[in-house]
Design a protein around this motif. Structure first.
Motif: not given
Length: 250
Positions: A1-18
């Motif tokens: 579950m912690l890994l899933a939570l950690a993926a949220v900011p990664v997804l946001i940052a990658v989406a904005v970057r791309l």
């Protein structure tokens, strides 16, 4: 579950970057339009995204499993054979749920800070009040916000602990806790229940903006802490009343 939570900011940052164009102010989650200007805002944006659903979901799973999970595995009576006592067991289980609340929020903040620094510029942060603070102080502000969110989830943890004493089916306790978090937020969004809003444990969940001003206003933090302490006291007492009189058969 912690890994899933950690993926949220990664997804946001990658989406904005791309994205071909930076987010427009007023569109998307709060602070999203500031991510391209300063990567430190990824953490705050991710917390805003996680608070309504992802954090209550994971906390509901952990809190609902505290007692019911032991009963379901058949280990609860063996825990109570040890001269620890039922009250101490309840306190330890609640402390474990609270520790997970802290770990969950820090995971989101840390992941957001790392991915933000990797993909976007990092520098002095302009607060909501218009003041500019250094990178070091902005990290401290992020940790304050994480502390605020952690406190916000303690009431839900106490509710989950109480529900967990009512059943030996952990999935049922988890589901009930999560459903209550959704119901509280739905009621909080309806103006017809405005009289009830200050009493809902979710009422102050997103009111951490005062921590992003200069000087810091602690009113919302204090009100939130008082409300969560009330929920912890009430549902902790209910859990105590149920658990100390419960026949442990598993």
């Amino acid at each position: 579950m912690l890994l899933a939570l950690a993926a949220v900011p990664v997804l946001i940052a990658v989406a904005v970057r791309l994205s071909s164009s930076p987010p427009e102010p007023g569109r998307g989650p709060p602070f999203l339009d500031r991510v391209t200007q300063n990567g430190l805002f990824v953490s705050i944006t991710a917390l805003v995204v996680c608070i309504p659903l992802f954090l209550p979901l994971t906390v509901g799973v952990v809190a609902g499993d505290t007692i019911a999970g032991e009963a379901n595995l058949g280990t609860l009576r063996y825990l109570l054979v040890v001269p620890a006592g039922r009250v101490r067991l309840l306190l330890v289980k609640f402390a474990g749920a609270a520790a997970f609340c802290l770990a969950a929020t820090l995971t989101v903040v840390a992941s957001g800070a790392l991915i933000g620094a990797a993909l976007f510029p990092v520098g002095p942060v302009t607060l909501l009040s218009g003041d500019t603070i250094s990178v070091g102080e902005s990290i401290l502000r992020s940790l304050l916000v994480a502390g605020y969110v952690t406190v916000s989830l303690l009431g839900l943890s106490a509710i989950g602990l109480f529900i967990s004493t009512l059943t030996v089916v952990p999935v049922g306790a988890m589901a009930a806790t999560i459903v209550l978090s959704v119901v509280a937020q739905v009621l909080g969004a309806l103006p017809q229940f405005e009289w009830l809003h200050p009493w809902l444990f979710s009422h102050y969940w997103l009111d951490f903006a005062d921590l992003l001003r200069q000087p810091i206003a602690w009113t919302s933090f204090g009100d939130n802490a008082l409300l969560q302490a009330g929920y912890a006291a009430v549902f902790g007492a209910l859990a105590y009343g149920r658990f100390v009189t419960k026949d442990i058969l598993s």
